[in-house]
Each structure stands twice: as C-alpha cells, then as structure tokens.
Design a protein around this motif. Structure first.
Motif, short mmCIF file in Angstrom:
data_model
loop_
_atom_site.label_atom_id
_atom_site.label_comp_id
_atom_site.label_asym_id
_atom_site.label_seq_id
_atom_site.Cartn_x
_atom_site.Cartn_y
_atom_site.Cartn_z
N MET A 136 -7.40 -9.26 -6.35
CA MET A 136 -6.07 -10.19 -6.82
C MET A 136 -4.85 -9.50 -6.40
N GLY A 137 -3.94 -9.91 -5.97
CA GLY A 137 -2.73 -9.32 -5.88
C GLY A 137 -2.68 -9.25 -4.33
N ASN A 138 -1.02 -9.05 -3.64
CA ASN A 138 -0.96 -8.79 -2.47
C ASN A 138 -0.93 -7.29 -1.89
N TYR A 139 -1.77 -6.51 -1.81
CA TYR A 139 -1.95 -5.19 -1.60
C TYR A 139 -2.78 -4.52 -0.41
N ASP A 140 -2.23 -3.54 0.28
CA ASP A 140 -3.15 -3.11 1.20
C ASP A 140 -4.38 -2.21 0.49
N ALA A 141 -5.41 -2.89 0.81
CA ALA A 141 -6.68 -2.26 -0.10
C ALA A 141 -7.15 -0.87 0.75
N ARG A 142 -6.35 -0.62 1.91
CA ARG A 142 -6.83 0.89 2.53
C ARG A 142 -5.68 1.80 1.87
N LEU A 143 -4.92 1.55 0.96
CA LEU A 143 -4.18 2.62 0.60
C LEU A 143 -4.18 2.35 -1.11
N PRO A 144 -3.73 3.57 -1.50
CA PRO A 144 -3.44 3.57 -3.15
C PRO A 144 -2.72 2.34 -3.54
N SER A 145 -3.18 1.79 -4.57
CA SER A 145 -2.25 0.98 -5.09
C SER A 145 -2.20 0.89 -6.81
N ASP A 146 -1.30 0.42 -7.06
CA ASP A 146 -0.70 0.38 -8.53
C ASP A 146 -1.51 -0.80 -9.31
N TRP A 147 -2.42 -0.65 -10.18
CA TRP A 147 -3.27 -1.92 -10.71
C TRP A 147 -2.73 -2.09 -12.12
N SER A 148 -1.55 -1.30 -12.45
CA SER A 148 -0.88 -1.38 -13.86
C SER A 148 0.08 -2.65 -13.61
#
Length: 825
Positions: free
Chosen positions: A493-505
């Motif tokens: 869920m969410g528009n993020y690049d899954a190949r990079l660390p992302s903020d799930w907060s």
C-alpha cells in the motif's frame, strides 16, 4: 558394534602403553630396533584408525532388506530401492507414507537435515564451535525459531499430525542405525531428536538459500541514490533490457543515459578506483530453468514439463529421489502416485509428477523484502513511531550455544514490521519486512499439490502456499500448461519505491497482508503452447501484475531467451528434446564480446601482448567448450570490461562513502552494453584516454591475468577453470580424504548465461522431463547421489549420468533391495 570405535582405540592405546612403558624400555634397545618398533607401532595404530573409520561408516549404514518394526504405523509399508537408491514407498495412508519417508530420509540424510534446521535457527555453532558464530548471529537476528513456533500453532490438527508422524519416522530411522551417522563421530557430537517444528525450519532454510537475507542489493541502491542522485540510481537499477524474454509483453529498451550534469566520471579521483577482482565463476543469481509445452506439441497429447533447479552442488545432493504411493483421499479406489525429488526434512514432493499433473519451479526474483525506516522517539529510545503513534520496541536476548566454548548472547530488537538489522545511509535504523518472517508467509498448503488433477487445481494450491515465492511451471495429462507464482505475495500500500528504504510511519504506506489469490498473475495455455522461465522478468513491465511482483533482482534474460528460441525452433517435443535444451551450451551472450575482442586486437597492431594472444582465440567455437582457451579469454575480457566500467560508478560513490562496494547487478550487461555502445565521454572512468583505450587496456589486463596462471595462457582452457568441485560438507576438514568423499573432478561444458548452467560447485541439482500419465518416457538424473555414507552403494550413484547428460529413467528401476516396515511399539 555401537562401541566398536572406542574399543579399537582403547586397544591401540593399551598396545602403545605396553610397548613403550613396560620394563622392555629399560633394556635400551638398539637404535635400529627402536626405529623399527616406532614404525611398527605407527603402522598398527594407522591400521586401527582405518578399521575404526570403516566400522563407524559400516555401522551407520541402513538396513536395506528384511523387516523392521516402526511404531505408529497403521499398516505395513513396503520400501524398495533400485540400483541408484531411488526409494519407492507403498503405504495404505498418507500419514503412514510420511512416517516411512521420515524413516528413510533419516537413515540416508540425517546429518544434512540437521544442518538445514540449524542453519535456519542459527544453531550451527552448537555443532561446529566458534567458526559458525557469525553465521548464527546473522540468522539468530531473524528469530526464525520463534516465528516457526508460532506458525506451528496455527496449523490444522491434520497438518500437525502429519509433521508428528514424519518426525517420529525420522527418529525411528535414526535409532535403527547401529551407530550414529559418521559425521557426528568426526565432530564429537550426538544427533538431537527431530521435532515437528524442524520441518518448518528446513522450509525456512530454503528461504535463506533462495534469497539474500541481508537485502544487500537494496542497501546499495540507497547508497547509490544518496551519493550519485536519482537519475544515476534509476539507470543502475534497471530491471531489464533487450536480452529480456518475458512471458508477456515486450523486451525493455536500452535505458536512458544520465547526462554529464548528473554524473561525470572523468572528474573522479583515480585513487578511488579499485582493481577488478579475480574472476569468479559464481552466477549472478541463484536460479533455475523450467519450461513446458502443451499437449498439441507432443505425441502423447499430454503436457511435457522440464525442470533443472540450479543450486549449490554437494555430496550428497540436496534432493532425495523417491516414489511415494498411497490411497487418494478424494478419488475412491485410486492411488496418489508421486515420483520426483523430495527435500529431506520435509514430507512432500518438491518437483515431479503425480501421473495427473507434473510441476517444477524456478526462483521468481520478485521483490519479497522491504527496508522500513524506523523513527525512534528522541525522548524515549525504547519506542518508535508507526502510523498509529508510538509503539514499544521489543528487545529479545538470544543465547547461542557454542561447542566447547562459552555461550554468546546477542540482543535482537524487533518492530511490528520485522527485526532491526541494518541502518540507512543517514544512520536511521532499518527493519526488515520479508515474507519469510511474516505471519502466514509459511504454511503446509503445498502438500496438497500431491493430489491435484489439473493445471487449474495445481495453480490454486500454489497461490495459497506459504513458501519461498517461486515460478511454478505446470502441465497436466489433458495437455494443459500454466504458469503462476507459488508462495505468498505481499500486498503493498502506498506509492513508494520498494527497492529503497521507506517510511511506514506514514498512513497508507505498508504491507496490508497478502495479495488475494484472485489477483495472482497466471498464464494458462498460451497461443504457442510454450512456457519458459529462467529467473528472468516474466511479466509485462507496464502491467498491474508486474507491479504486484516488483523487481527483486531479475536475472539477465539471456538464458531465458536462449531457451525460448530453442523451443520455438521445434514443432514437436519428446522428453529427449527437453534434455537437449537443458544441455545447450552455446555462447550466444559471449559471441558479441568475442567479436569486440577481435576488433580490439586488430586495432592494437601486429606486435605486443594482444597480437601474441590472437592465436589462442582460434579454438573459439561459440560454445562453453572445456577445451577452449578462446572461450575463457573472451569470458575474462567481458568480465574485465564490465567490472571496469561499473567501478567508475563505485569510485564516484566512494567519494561520499569510502567503504562503498558496487553490488553485483544481474543487469550489468544491459548497463555496460548501453555505455559501450554509445561511448559517452562523461561515463569514461579516469586514467583512460578514450573508450578504445579502455577496451584495449581491459583486453591486456585480462590476458596478463590468465598468462600469470600456472602453465601460461596456453593452459587456460575453460575446463581448467570450470572443473567440478562437488564435495561433502566435511571434506575440507579431512585432508587427504577427498578421494573417498568427493565426486571426481570433471571439466564440464556450460556457464552462467546459457541453459546449461555450470560452475565448479553450482549448477543443475537435477534435470528431468516428464509427461504426466506417461512417466515411463521421462528422465531424471542428479549429481552427488542419494546417500551420505561413503560405504553405501548409493553414494554418488547416478553422478556420472548427470555429468554426461545421460537421460536415465524418470521412474525407479527394478527393485534391488526391499524391506517391510511393520506396525510396532
């Protein structure tokens, strides 16, 4: 017999004592007699050791004929073995079959089963001592034992009963041996009983084997983006190119080159360049070949499925060949009849046929891991922030037992998303979200594959299964073929690049459980009736299905494309045609590099290093031929160019991070093809005048490296580099015993980017092809053999057929040994 080794050593010790410490020594024998006495004693001691070793090995052999009582059985089970040791188990229920399979697995492979459960649990040091502590630390940080303990509690009663029966069979098989397996004598340890949870640990070990639990590729991508910018990151993280051979959609084009404003490697400090490392024969990814054709292309009108799973090669082989027969629970009066390869430690057929459906698998390389940035509360270091506010970190102490040393205790810090095991470029803690560690990511649903009757049923089972996500290639007796993903797919869920660390907060960015089975990608009966997978990108890059899978490091498509073209070149198929494809060692990827090298040599003139080496290219025949020097020179030239060009980016990144190492990218071929084809000045690493200079110096370096090896350039055939090293796990600990434990050294054809994948200790862990319902026409061979006991007639049995590519029968041969397991206490 159980105490024989101790008695022999005790007898030898008494002999030494009486020989040297009795009154005879006071007689002061002559020097000649004294030397003879020492030599004679040493000979006797050596003979005693040899006899002891022989008796230990002999005592660890299983009973192959007769009758054995096995507690818990509901009825007699017949166990037969053919000349290769292929086991046929005939039982009157699935649970009896599982108990008997556990019995047989333990008698032939308990030590290897033990290693796999301990690998996953981070408990190898308990056997091997301090040398295994680092491996245990990395795996203990994942707390796999705790997670599978929770998984075990979620299984149905029938599933737990099945695991319990298998475990009891394992323990009975182990105790029925006259001595513990020989490996435990060597390491000074005793085997521990098998528990139902251990089967789940073995399954988790396959997650570890088929993935990189450090997720190092994505950590490196984060560093690349931070150091070199977004455009360079996107260029270096391409998912494919013109070599692609997806099942749906077109190949990708060459990627767009970043401009000089984005990066200019000419300005990089030359001191940051690193000399390309020595050649490594390891493939870029752990992978496999799996392909199938529909019934309209076979004489039997059944589908034809072929598989060769590429893994590390060892003695014994990772797989155990078996035929398992028991009554079907859904078809009255009919049997489930499984033939293929099993994984010791698990009561299931991994790949093969049940006479209705045949299946094989290849590693999917979708993106099954994400790094989650963990925001620690600055006012309370024991808390972190998620979308609902502050949560408490869970700190667990893990105690690692170490053989003959003190325990090692580590702290593992966990979040709701997974354990914290790394840091982002700015020092932010990173939690690992991985399907292997998530509730529901592991289950026993794949066991239901045994009783499926059609492609549709098999894909339904695969989609529900909790296992390392794999490409499933399946065909049925009616002629249907299909592809899907076996294993759990995270629902992002969410528009993020899954190949990079992302903020799930942040609200809306997370894994929201698992993708519904109704949304799984499937391909059934394509128009041309051909399906192929070789760890490449399988789906249209623009499709929703591709977005579900993501990019976990797809292999270069060269191998898949070669298989696809091999298949398109045939109008009808029999099993032998599939073996021909599996053994295809044509060097299609390397041919353009051969042409480039010849052009470089031609430009270099008529004297010098390159001119002198020209004659060694004359044996090039466009195959990975073990006799060819030209193949090895061309291969080394390609590696040198790729490493040199890619290290330009590495040097640029090291300007900001001195410890940066360029990750091994499976699409490096596409990246370098793009650069060398267009030759932009801003991508030329420092110290080179122009691109011709770079290519020439790469050619010269590769020639010099090979010429410096023993025998000079003339001796550097491909076979001298690609000779097999298929060894027992403990062979290195027993100097001089390789002749007994290891398979013969063979110079074999094949390489990484062609269907016949072959390196010294990596390659086809089996090869088979089968038409469900017509198994008598199929073949199956594998390296390393069935047994781990060097005195067994099955130790290494079949290895020669595998090496020679001989099509040995898929079905077991005539029974050479037979015993009956009877119900007992």
């Amino acid at each position: 017999v159980r105490r024989a080794p101790e008695h022999i050593f005790a007898a030898a010790a008494r002999m030494l004592y009486h020989r040297f410490f009795t009154g005879r020594l006071s007689l002061m024998p002559s020097p000649r007699k004294f030397v003879r006495r020492i030599v004679g004693t040493l000979v006797i001691l050596l003979a005693a050791v040899v006899i002891a070793i022989w008796m230990v090995l002999r005592a660890g052999l299983p009973k192959l004929d007769g009758q054995i009582a096995l507690g818990g059985l509901g009825a007699d089970v017949i166990v037969q073995r053919d000349a290769l040791g292929v086991a046929t188990i005939r039982a009157r229920s699935q649970i009896d079959a599982s108990r008997a399979l556990g019995f047989v697995h333990a008698q032939e492979r308990f030590f290897e089963m033990d290693l796999m459960r301990r690998l996953a649990a981070g408990e190898l040091a308990e056997l091997f001592g301090p040398i295994a502590i680092d491996v245990d630390k990395s795996h203990r940080a994942l707390r796999i034992r705790a997670r599978v303990t929770a998984t075990l509690a979620t299984l149905s009663a029938a599933e737990r009963d099945l695991l319990q029966a298998y475990a009891e069979g394992v323990n009975a098989g182990l105790s029925n041996l006259s001595s513990r397996p020989w490996e435990y004598w060597l390491i000074g340890s005793k085997p521990e009983a098998w528990q139902p949870i251990d089967t789940l640990l073995v399954m988790e070990a396959m997650f570890l084997d088929l993935s990189d639990p450090s997720n190092g590729r994505e950590l490196a991508f984060a560093k690349i983006k931070n150091a070199l910018g977004d455009n360079v990151y996107k260029f270096l993280s391409v998912a494919g190119g013109p070599w692609d051979a997806p099942l749906t959609g077109p190949s990708l084009r060459f990627p767009t080159l970043p401009s000089a404003d984005d990066i200019d490697l000419r300005n990089v400090d030359p001191a940051l360049l690193q000399v390309p490392p020595p050649v490594s024969e390891k493939p870029a990814v752990t992978g496999s070949n799996g392909f199938a054709v529909g019934g309209s292309l076979t004489a039997t009108h059944s589908a034809l499925v072929a598989g060769d799973m590429h893994l590390g090669l060892r003695v014994p082989n990772i797989w155990f060949r078996a035929q398992i027969v028991y009554p079907s629970a859904r078809r009255a009066g009919q049997d489930v009849n499984l033939t293929g390869v099993t994984l010791p430690g698990v009561p299931a057929l991994v790949a093969g046929s049940n006479r209705h459906v045949a299946w094989t698998m290849t590693n999917s390389y979708g993106d099954w891991m994400d790094w989650v940035r963990v925001t620690i509360d600055p006012n309370d270091k024991s808390k972190y922030r998620d979308a609902d506010g502050l949560q408490s970190l869970n700190v667990v102490k893990e105690s690692i037992k170490v053989h003959n040393a003190a325990d090692v205790v580590i702290d593992v810090t966990e979040t709701k998303w997974g354990p914290i095991v790394a840091k982002d470029v700015d020092g932010t803690p990173l939690a690992l979200a991985w399907t292997a560690l998530q509730p529901g990511g592991l289950n026993l649903d794949f066991l239901r594959m045994a009783d499926t009757e059609s492609v549709d049923e098999a894909t339904d089972v695969a989609n529900a299964s909790g296992m390392p996500p794999q490409n499933l290639i399946v065909g049925d007796h009616a002629g249907n073929v299909g592809w899907t993903i076996a294993g759990k797919i995270p629902k992002r869920m969410g528009n993020y690049d899954a190949r990079l660390p992302s903020d799930w907060s942040q609200p809306g960015t997370r894994w929201d459980g698992w993708l519904p089975v109704s949304e799984y990608p499937r391909l059934s009966n394509p128009i041309d009736q051909r399906i192929w997978t070789a760890n490449q990108r399988t789906l249209d890059f623009e499709s929703v299905d591709y977005a579900h899978l993501g990019d976990g490091g797809y292999d270069l498509g060269a191998r898949a494309r070669q298989i696809r073209e091999d298949m398109k070149g045939r109008g009808q198929f029999a099993p032998d045609d599939m073996l021909t494809i599996q053994l295809d060692d044509r060097a299609l990827l390397l041919t353009p590099w051969f042409d480039m090298l010849n052009a470089v040599i031609a430009r270099s003139g008529t004297t010098g290093t390159l001119a002198d080496s020209k004659k060694y290219l004359d044996d090039w025949n466009a195959h990975a031929d073990p006799k060819s020097v030209g193949y090895r020179i061309t291969r080394e030239f390609r590696r040198e160019v790729i490493d040199t060009v890619m290290d330009g980016f590495g040097a640029a990144a090291r300007a900001k991070d001195k410890d940066f190492k360029m990750p091994r990218l499976s699409q490096a071929e596409v990246i370098v093809d793009t650069i060398v084809g267009k030759r932009p000045e801003n991508f030329l690493p420092p110290t080179y005048k122009d691109w011709n200079d770079l290519l020439q110096k790469c050619a010269e370096r590769s020639i010099r490296k090979l010429d410096a090896l023993p025998g000079g350039l003339a001796a550097q055939t491909w076979g001298s580099a690609n000779a097999t090293k298929i060894r027992h796990p403990l062979s290195k600990s027993l100097p001089g015993m390789g002749w007994l434990l290891d398979m013969p050294r063979r110079e074999l054809p094949g390489d990484s980017n062609m269907p016949r994948v072959q390196t010294p200790d990596f390659g086809a862990s089996e090869r088979f092809a089968v038409e469900p319902g017509h198994e008598e026409y199929g073949y199956l061979h594998m390296p390393g053999g069935q047994s781990d006991n060097p005195l067994s007639p099955f130790y290494g049995a079949g290895d020669e057929d595998w090496a020679q590519g001989k099509a040995t029968p898929f079905l077991p041969g005539a029974a050479k040994y037979s015993f009956i397991l009877t119900p007992g206490k």
